[in-house]
Design an enzyme around this catalytic site. Structure first.
Site, PDB file in Angstrom:
ATOM      1  N   GLU A 257      -3.353 -12.982  35.372  1.00 15.90           N
ATOM      2  CA  GLU A 257      -2.708 -11.735  35.785  1.00 15.90           C
ATOM      3  C   GLU A 257      -1.316 -12.033  36.336  1.00 15.90           C
ATOM      4  OE1 GLU A 257      -3.697  -7.954  38.750  1.00 15.90           O
ATOM      5  OE2 GLU A 257      -4.515  -9.940  39.218  1.00 15.90           O
TER       6      GLU A 257
ATOM      7  N   LYS B 128      -3.533  -1.668  33.830  1.00 14.02           N
ATOM      8  CA  LYS B 128      -4.620  -1.830  34.796  1.00 14.02           C
ATOM      9  C   LYS B 128      -4.980  -0.490  35.442  1.00 14.02           C
ATOM     10  CE  LYS B 128      -5.716  -4.579  38.957  1.00 14.02           C
ATOM     11  NZ  LYS B 128      -5.120  -5.541  39.921  1.00 14.02           N
TER      12      LYS B 128
ATOM     13  N   CYS C 120      -8.422  -8.149  36.664  1.00 15.15           N
ATOM     14  CA  CYS C 120      -8.784  -8.486  38.040  1.00 15.15           C
ATOM     15  C   CYS C 120      -9.730  -7.478  38.708  1.00 15.15           C
ATOM     16  CB  CYS C 120      -7.501  -8.676  38.850  1.00 15.15           C
ATOM     17  SG  CYS C 120      -7.725  -9.684  40.355  1.00 15.15           S
TER      18      CYS C 120
END
Length: 249
Positions: A38, A103, A137
């Site tokens: 990430e 995300k 994540c």
């Protein structure tokens, strides 16, 4: 399909240095897909106006690497798009075709939700016969969003997940593989970031029964995914047929 992930010690806010490190680490490696952490070009940084790509710097680097290696490259980077900032996960195919996922679950504990805009769509990429779900994540903590509706075979998670909470990361990766009858490859960074958070080596690839598939050498994590093996497992254990239905807004 062979996947190689790089446990990268990301240099804080230094894209040029990170690009050089990645090239050096991967110069003699071969794989079908290379995975980067990430925000691989900057570290997990909330200074979005300072670090976000405005000229597709990280994407162009991935395109360059994909062409040189004749392989797919995947990782996330901070990006400015139409006046908004996104933590954007790119999947660059060898022919330079690009898929991307913004995300969705922003890490409010660090203030990510105050700086970056959330994505809205799940993204599944087709590559070498595999259907691959892209996740970043904190998405890992929210199983409804990643629930397998018979629409993917593997999940890729890229992360900056600190050592303080690493047990949750490792347990949840295995859980996502088992509950979704899928391959799960989770790639974390290593080293210490600009906020003095330490990241230990904790990247893994799990099969649908929770078996560890990855092999580790130096900073590389490699796994070979066999689609027929997964299909046989799913045909024998038809657990997805009994799953609950969810509506995601």
């Amino acid at each position: 399909m062979k996947i190689t992930g790089l446990n990268l010690d990301i240099v804080w806010k230094n894209k040029t240095e990170n690009f050089q490190r990645i090239e050096k680490e991967l110069q003699h490696q071969e794989a079908d897909l290379f995975l980067l952490p990430e925000m691989f070009s900057t570290g997990f940084c909330m200074d979005a106006p300072e670090v976000s790509d405005r000229h597709l710097e990280s994407l162009e680097f991935l395109r360059k690497m994909a062409k040189e290696k004749n392989a797919a490259f995947c990782g996330s980077a901070p990006v400015e798009d139409n006046g908004r900032f996104y933590n954007r996960m790119y999947f660059v195919h060898p022919d330079s075709q690009v898929d991307f996922y913004n995300k969705r679950h922003l890490f409010s504990f660090s203030g990510e939700d105050q700086v970056y805009s959330p994505g809205k769509e799940r993204v599944v990429v087709d590559y070498k016969g595999f259907r691959i779900l892209l996740q970043v994540c904190y998405d890992l903590r929210f199983p409804v969003f990643s629930r397998n509706n018979d629409d993917y075979d593997a999940i890729l998670y890229v992360a900056n997940w600190p050592e303080k909470r690493v047990r949750a990361w490792e347990h949840l990766l295995k859980a996502r593989a088992i509950e979704n009858l899928a391959f799960v490859f989770g790639l974390n960074r290593i080293g210490t970031d600009g906020n003095s958070l330490f990241y230990q080596e904790s990247s893994h690839c799990f099969f649908a029964d929770g078996t560890e598939l990855s092999e580790k050498k130096n900073n590389l994590v490699t796994a070979k995914l066999h689609l027929e093996e997964l299909k046989e497992f799913r045909n024998h254990f038809r657990f997805l047929n009994d799953r609950d239905s969810f509506s995601i807004e």
